[in-house]
Design a protein around this motif. Sequence first.
Motif, PDB file in Angstrom:
ATOM      1  N   LEU A   1      -5.953  -3.325  -4.751  1.00 34.21           N
ATOM      2  CA  LEU A   1      -5.796  -2.915  -3.707  1.00 34.21           C
ATOM      3  C   LEU A   1      -6.452  -3.919  -2.239  1.00 34.21           C
ATOM      4  O   LEU A   1      -6.577  -4.260  -1.285  1.00 34.21           O
ATOM      5  CB  LEU A   1      -7.191  -1.650  -3.631  1.00 34.21           C
ATOM      6  CG  LEU A   1      -5.489  -0.091  -3.700  1.00 34.21           C
ATOM      7  CD1 LEU A   1      -6.976   1.171  -4.029  1.00 34.21           C
ATOM      8  CD2 LEU A   1      -4.239  -0.725  -3.434  1.00 34.21           C
ATOM      9  N   ARG A   2      -8.218  -4.026  -3.226  1.00 32.16           N
ATOM     10  CA  ARG A   2      -9.020  -5.565  -1.937  1.00 32.16           C
ATOM     11  C   ARG A   2      -8.429  -7.132  -1.851  1.00 32.16           C
ATOM     12  O   ARG A   2      -8.051  -6.635  -0.887  1.00 32.16           O
ATOM     13  CB  ARG A   2     -10.079  -5.518  -2.556  1.00 32.16           C
ATOM     14  CG  ARG A   2     -10.920  -6.690  -2.280  1.00 32.16           C
ATOM     15  CD  ARG A   2     -12.207  -7.379  -2.834  1.00 32.16           C
ATOM     16  NE  ARG A   2     -11.436  -7.844  -3.314  1.00 32.16           N
ATOM     17  CZ  ARG A   2     -11.571  -7.823  -4.853  1.00 32.16           C
ATOM     18  NH1 ARG A   2     -13.260  -7.780  -5.194  1.00 32.16           N
ATOM     19  NH2 ARG A   2     -10.936  -8.701  -5.920  1.00 32.16           N
TER      20      ARG A   2
ATOM     21  N   TYR B   1     -12.832  -4.308   0.390  1.00 32.77           N
ATOM     22  CA  TYR B   1     -13.150  -3.423  -0.379  1.00 32.77           C
ATOM     23  C   TYR B   1     -13.764  -2.210  -0.077  1.00 32.77           C
ATOM     24  O   TYR B   1     -13.311  -0.844  -0.667  1.00 32.77           O
ATOM     25  CB  TYR B   1     -14.415  -3.812  -1.119  1.00 32.77           C
ATOM     26  CG  TYR B   1     -15.171  -3.692  -2.575  1.00 32.77           C
ATOM     27  CD1 TYR B   1     -14.585  -3.879  -3.468  1.00 32.77           C
ATOM     28  CD2 TYR B   1     -16.174  -2.771  -2.330  1.00 32.77           C
ATOM     29  CE1 TYR B   1     -14.866  -3.672  -4.681  1.00 32.77           C
ATOM     30  CE2 TYR B   1     -16.166  -1.845  -3.631  1.00 32.77           C
ATOM     31  CZ  TYR B   1     -15.818  -1.895  -4.720  1.00 32.77           C
ATOM     32  OH  TYR B   1     -15.921  -1.982  -5.927  1.00 32.77           O
TER      33      TYR B   1
ATOM     34  N   LEU C   1       0.521  -1.275  -0.169  1.00 33.58           N
ATOM     35  CA  LEU C   1       0.066  -0.194  -0.023  1.00 33.58           C
ATOM     36  C   LEU C   1       1.270   1.107   0.087  1.00 33.58           C
ATOM     37  O   LEU C   1       0.613   2.412  -0.641  1.00 33.58           O
ATOM     38  CB  LEU C   1      -1.101  -0.121   0.944  1.00 33.58           C
ATOM     39  CG  LEU C   1      -1.735  -1.127   1.557  1.00 33.58           C
ATOM     40  CD1 LEU C   1      -2.634  -0.931   2.723  1.00 33.58           C
ATOM     41  CD2 LEU C   1      -3.200  -0.731  -0.123  1.00 33.58           C
TER      42      LEU C   1
ATOM     43  N   VAL D   1      -9.170  -0.793  -7.776  1.00 41.32           N
ATOM     44  CA  VAL D   1      -9.563  -1.162  -6.601  1.00 41.32           C
ATOM     45  C   VAL D   1      -9.791  -2.500  -5.948  1.00 41.32           C
ATOM     46  O   VAL D   1     -10.137  -2.997  -4.627  1.00 41.32           O
ATOM     47  CB  VAL D   1     -11.171  -0.432  -6.910  1.00 41.32           C
ATOM     48  CG1 VAL D   1     -12.362  -1.417  -5.306  1.00 41.32           C
ATOM     49  CG2 VAL D   1     -11.299   1.109  -7.033  1.00 41.32           C
TER      50      VAL D   1
ATOM     51  N   ALA E   1     -10.046  -0.200   0.520  1.00 41.71           N
ATOM     52  CA  ALA E   1     -10.003   0.051  -1.278  1.00 41.71           C
ATOM     53  C   ALA E   1     -10.442   1.302  -1.733  1.00 41.71           C
ATOM     54  O   ALA E   1      -9.461   2.772  -2.933  1.00 41.71           O
ATOM     55  CB  ALA E   1      -9.899  -1.335  -2.039  1.00 41.71           C
TER      56      ALA E   1
END
Length: 194
Positions: A135-136, A155, A86, A132, A158
Amino acid sequence: MKHFAELSPAAERIVDAAEALVQQVGFNGFSYEDIAQKVGIKKPSVHHHFPTKVELVVVMTQRYTHRFREQLLRIEGIHPRGPDRLQAYAELFASTFANHRRLCVCGMLGAETDSLPEEIRAEVQRFFRINVEWLRDVILHGQEQQKLHKEPAAYDMAQLFLSALEGSMLVGRGLTDTQGPAAVTQTLFQAWQT
């Protein structure tokens, strides 16, 4: 329509110019005359490579998304921990913003969604969907490693993270004393890390 991997060197320079202009003034803020001046060619030459502005921006957005995905794979290959992934992701936004307060191409286009042709809107949605979902998965990985809190849901986290990074770039243009994506990332990490 051209594919970004098949661009000639001249067409590549046109796409590079379009990308820089979109990051600065958006789709509606530039013309083929601006491209021609930036590249140092005549406007008919731009039309030769890209008959329409829509085609040019679709190819540009596809290339941008492809390059961004390559960066996501690089991050996965370098960083085993979710929080580190991240942080590296946020640095992609910070480095873009550090370059004369430029914005993410799809963030800028996203702000213009209502005035964009459908072909461009579809590419922008694709970019955000890819981000997204990535990231999730990274957040879920971090939660499984017990490095990130389990709540809120991965989610939702994200979407919040991507929105915060994109938004920090927009706000950063208006506030000259803001640190942009870097500061937002640190604030979120303090709340999310275990």
